[in-house]
Scaffold this active site. Structure first.
Site, PDB file in Angstrom:
ATOM      1  N   TYR A  57     -55.283-112.618  -3.693  1.00  0.00           N
ATOM      2  CA  TYR A  57     -56.323-113.619  -3.448  1.00  0.00           C
ATOM      3  C   TYR A  57     -56.567-113.838  -1.951  1.00  0.00           C
ATOM      4  O   TYR A  57     -57.552-114.469  -1.575  1.00  0.00           O
ATOM      5  CB  TYR A  57     -55.985-114.974  -4.107  1.00  0.00           C
ATOM      6  CG  TYR A  57     -55.688-114.912  -5.589  1.00  0.00           C
ATOM      7  CD1 TYR A  57     -56.014-113.786  -6.344  1.00  0.00           C
ATOM      8  CD2 TYR A  57     -55.080-115.969  -6.242  1.00  0.00           C
ATOM      9  CE1 TYR A  57     -55.725-113.731  -7.704  1.00  0.00           C
ATOM     10  CE2 TYR A  57     -54.792-115.922  -7.596  1.00  0.00           C
ATOM     11  CZ  TYR A  57     -55.113-114.789  -8.319  1.00  0.00           C
ATOM     12  OH  TYR A  57     -54.816-114.737  -9.661  1.00  0.00           O
ATOM     13  N   LYS A 111     -47.857-113.546  -6.920  1.00  0.00           N
ATOM     14  CA  LYS A 111     -47.857-112.278  -7.666  1.00  0.00           C
ATOM     15  C   LYS A 111     -47.847-111.096  -6.720  1.00  0.00           C
ATOM     16  O   LYS A 111     -48.493-111.134  -5.660  1.00  0.00           O
ATOM     17  CB  LYS A 111     -49.098-112.198  -8.568  1.00  0.00           C
ATOM     18  CG  LYS A 111     -49.374-113.488  -9.328  1.00  0.00           C
ATOM     19  CD  LYS A 111     -50.567-113.401 -10.250  1.00  0.00           C
ATOM     20  CE  LYS A 111     -50.950-114.775 -10.768  1.00  0.00           C
ATOM     21  NZ  LYS A 111     -51.852-115.545  -9.881  1.00  0.00           N
ATOM     22  N   HIS A 166     -48.481-108.485 -10.811  1.00  0.00           N
ATOM     23  CA  HIS A 166     -49.840-108.955 -11.104  1.00  0.00           C
ATOM     24  C   HIS A 166     -50.486-108.155 -12.243  1.00  0.00           C
ATOM     25  O   HIS A 166     -51.078-108.724 -13.153  1.00  0.00           O
ATOM     26  CB  HIS A 166     -50.691-108.866  -9.832  1.00  0.00           C
ATOM     27  CG  HIS A 166     -51.834-109.812  -9.801  1.00  0.00           C
ATOM     28  ND1 HIS A 166     -52.283-110.399  -8.654  1.00  0.00           N
ATOM     29  CD2 HIS A 166     -52.636-110.282 -10.786  1.00  0.00           C
ATOM     30  CE1 HIS A 166     -53.316-111.188  -8.925  1.00  0.00           C
ATOM     31  NE2 HIS A 166     -53.553-111.131 -10.214  1.00  0.00           N
TER      32      HIS A 166
HETATM   33  N1  NAP Z   1     -53.068-112.943 -13.399  1.00  0.00           N
HETATM   34  C1  NAP Z   1     -54.329-112.558 -13.310  1.00  0.00           C
HETATM   35  O1  NAP Z   1     -54.648-111.350 -13.411  1.00  0.00           O
HETATM   36  C2  NAP Z   1     -55.389-113.587 -13.134  1.00  0.00           C
HETATM   37  C3  NAP Z   1     -56.734-113.236 -13.278  1.00  0.00           C
HETATM   38  C4  NAP Z   1     -57.701-114.232 -13.110  1.00  0.00           C
HETATM   39  C5  NAP Z   1     -57.317-115.533 -12.811  1.00  0.00           C
HETATM   40  N2  NAP Z   1     -55.991-115.840 -12.641  1.00  0.00           N
HETATM   41  C6  NAP Z   1     -55.539-117.218 -12.327  1.00  0.00           C
HETATM   42  O2  NAP Z   1     -56.131-118.116 -13.264  1.00  0.00           O
HETATM   43  C7  NAP Z   1     -56.846-119.124 -12.546  1.00  0.00           C
HETATM   44  C8  NAP Z   1     -58.022-119.654 -13.362  1.00  0.00           C
HETATM   45  O3  NAP Z   1     -58.908-118.595 -13.721  1.00  0.00           O
HETATM   46  P1  NAP Z   1     -60.352-118.401 -13.034  1.00  0.00           P
HETATM   47  O4  NAP Z   1     -60.346-118.984 -11.669  1.00  0.00           O
HETATM   48  O5  NAP Z   1     -60.685-116.960 -13.184  1.00  0.00           O
HETATM   49  O6  NAP Z   1     -61.368-119.180 -13.968  1.00  0.00           O
HETATM   50  P2  NAP Z   1     -61.413-120.571 -14.770  1.00  0.00           P
HETATM   51  O7  NAP Z   1     -60.375-121.512 -14.287  1.00  0.00           O
HETATM   52  O8  NAP Z   1     -61.482-120.216 -16.209  1.00  0.00           O
HETATM   53  O9  NAP Z   1     -62.855-121.088 -14.364  1.00  0.00           O
HETATM   54  C9  NAP Z   1     -63.174-121.387 -13.040  1.00  0.00           C
HETATM   55  C10 NAP Z   1     -64.685-121.599 -12.983  1.00  0.00           C
HETATM   56  O10 NAP Z   1     -65.029-122.769 -13.714  1.00  0.00           O
HETATM   57  C11 NAP Z   1     -65.685-123.708 -12.848  1.00  0.00           C
HETATM   58  N3  NAP Z   1     -65.175-125.034 -13.217  1.00  0.00           N
HETATM   59  C12 NAP Z   1     -63.885-125.444 -13.219  1.00  0.00           C
HETATM   60  N4  NAP Z   1     -63.786-126.719 -13.651  1.00  0.00           N
HETATM   61  C13 NAP Z   1     -65.045-127.120 -13.917  1.00  0.00           C
HETATM   62  C14 NAP Z   1     -65.580-128.334 -14.386  1.00  0.00           C
HETATM   63  N5  NAP Z   1     -64.809-129.390 -14.655  1.00  0.00           N
HETATM   64  N6  NAP Z   1     -66.940-128.424 -14.548  1.00  0.00           N
HETATM   65  C15 NAP Z   1     -67.732-127.354 -14.268  1.00  0.00           C
HETATM   66  N7  NAP Z   1     -67.271-126.167 -13.830  1.00  0.00           N
HETATM   67  C16 NAP Z   1     -65.929-126.052 -13.642  1.00  0.00           C
HETATM   68  C17 NAP Z   1     -65.307-123.291 -11.454  1.00  0.00           C
HETATM   69  O11 NAP Z   1     -66.343-123.595 -10.546  1.00  0.00           O
HETATM   70  P3  NAP Z   1     -66.100-124.470  -9.198  1.00  0.00           P
HETATM   71  O12 NAP Z   1     -64.917-123.885  -8.482  1.00  0.00           O
HETATM   72  O13 NAP Z   1     -67.392-124.314  -8.474  1.00  0.00           O
HETATM   73  O14 NAP Z   1     -65.843-125.881  -9.683  1.00  0.00           O
HETATM   74  C18 NAP Z   1     -65.167-121.782 -11.583  1.00  0.00           C
HETATM   75  O15 NAP Z   1     -66.443-121.165 -11.488  1.00  0.00           O
HETATM   76  C19 NAP Z   1     -57.279-118.381 -11.282  1.00  0.00           C
HETATM   77  O16 NAP Z   1     -57.799-119.244 -10.306  1.00  0.00           O
HETATM   78  C20 NAP Z   1     -55.997-117.680 -10.928  1.00  0.00           C
HETATM   79  O17 NAP Z   1     -55.070-118.567 -10.335  1.00  0.00           O
HETATM   80  C21 NAP Z   1     -55.028-114.884 -12.814  1.00  0.00           C
END
Ligand code: NAP
Length: 279
Positions: free
Chosen positions: A54, A79, A112
């Site tokens: 990241y 990770k 990861h």
């Molecule tokens: N291990 C892996 O391979 C892997 C892969 C992907 C992700 N991850 C981890 O999982 C975490 C979460 O996944 P993600 O970031 O992909 O997606 P997510 O948490 O499913 O969704 C994030 C999205 O939702 C929006 N959002 C969040 N809360 C909201 C709310 N209350 N109202 C409206 N929109 C909202 C955010 O926009 P805004 O920021 O503009 O609010 C962003 O666009 C990551 O940040 C990372 O730490 C790990």
């Protein structure tokens, strides 16, 4: 002192406790990472999920250091990045992560992606277990591992990952893999728990949210919590960050859970683990 979210704790391998609610930082730029992590800690999150990939570990580490919280009050996950699977490279990469995060110990360090076609991921897993043995990672685990990858590393080393972090949300419930983890005593964490935001407009989710007077994100986060999953929603907006953590004073009932369960359609928003490989 910031308010602590009364997030339940889940025991990993029976020893290390992980707060069930964490804060995600994927696609959080270096300039957004500091204020977002500060906002999350102010809102009471006590678990931050980051990764070398990241590019924001230094800003995340500074935010945690400046928060005034004691090191043992914040659970930190990072990770190992894909290019550094070879043992010597993994050791260097892990040392860099600790430096960037300004910590001597992380609570959880994950591989990861398995990179199963292009790397000796058993050797990588053995190296990860060194980090736990020398005390610099309280627990070690994996991310995006499929059942065959899990079986391979456990059979080869006798060491079971504490946790597997995989894509899970109502469109991709991953029931078989979660059941498999339970049989092995591996904790499951949900990444992209909100489907990267796409699920927030799903009519079933919005209807339940309206009916119970909650936000769509809170409804989805409760669905993860009530399944016993670790959940790590990301946002860069302080109001959303706080609202996403305000999920411990209500429950979805069985009918609401069943309606969300019925949304499962095997849809991924991220990559399939078999597709992520070094060229
Ligand atoms: N291990 C892996 O391979 C892997 C892969 C992907 C992700 N991850 C981890 O999982 C975490 C979460 O996944 P993600 O970031 O992909 O997606 P997510 O948490 O499913 O969704 C994030 C999205 O939702 C929006 N959002 C969040 N809360 C909201 C709310 N209350 N109202 C409206 N929109 C909202 C955010 O926009 P805004 O920021 O503009 O609010 C962003 O666009 C990551 O940040 C990372 O730490 C790990």
């Amino acid at each position: 002192m910031a308010r602590a979210v009364p997030s339940p704790l889940i025991a990993m391998s029976g020893e290390v406790l992980i707060p069930q609610l964490g804060f995600g930082t994927y696609k959080v730029t270096t300039s957004d990472a500091y204020p977002s992590v500060r906002a999350a800690l102010d809102a009471g999150y006590r678990h931050i999920d980051t990764a070398q990939m990241y590019g924001n570990e230094a800003a995340v580490g500074k935010a945690i250091a400046d928060s005034g919280l004691a090191r043992d009050e914040v659970f930190i996950t990072s990770k190992l990045n894909n290019p550094y699977h070879e043992p010597a490279a993994a050791r260097e990469a892990f040392a860099r992560t600790l430096d960037d995060l300004q910590v001597e110990v992380v609570d959880l360090f994950l591989i990861h992606w398995p990179m199963a076609k292009t790397t000796d991921y058993v050797a990588t897993w053995r190296t990860m277990t060194e980090f736990q043995a020398d005390g610099r990672a309280r627990a070690v685990g994996v991310s995006n591992f499929q059942p065959d990858h899990l079986r391979t590393i456990i059979d080869a080393t006798g060491n079971r990952p504490a946790l597997n972090q995989i894509e899970i949300h109502p469109y991709l419930a991953q029931r078989d893999l979660v059941d498999f983890h339970s049989e092995l005593g591996i904790v499951t964490a949900s990444w992209s728990p909100l489907g990267r935001g796409a699920l927030l407009n799903d009519p079933v989710i919005t209807q339940i949210a309206t009916q119970i007077g909650r936000t769509p994100a809170q409804v989805i986060i409760r669905w993860h919590l009530q399944r016993g999953l670790v959940v790590i929603p990301k946002s860069v907006h302080p109001d959303r960050i706080a609202a996403n953590a305000d999920v411990f004073d209500f429950e979805l009932n069985a009918e609401e859970i069943a309606r969300i369960d019925a949304l499962d359609r095997g849809q991924r928003f991220g990559s399939h683990p078999d597709k992520v490989e070094l060229a």
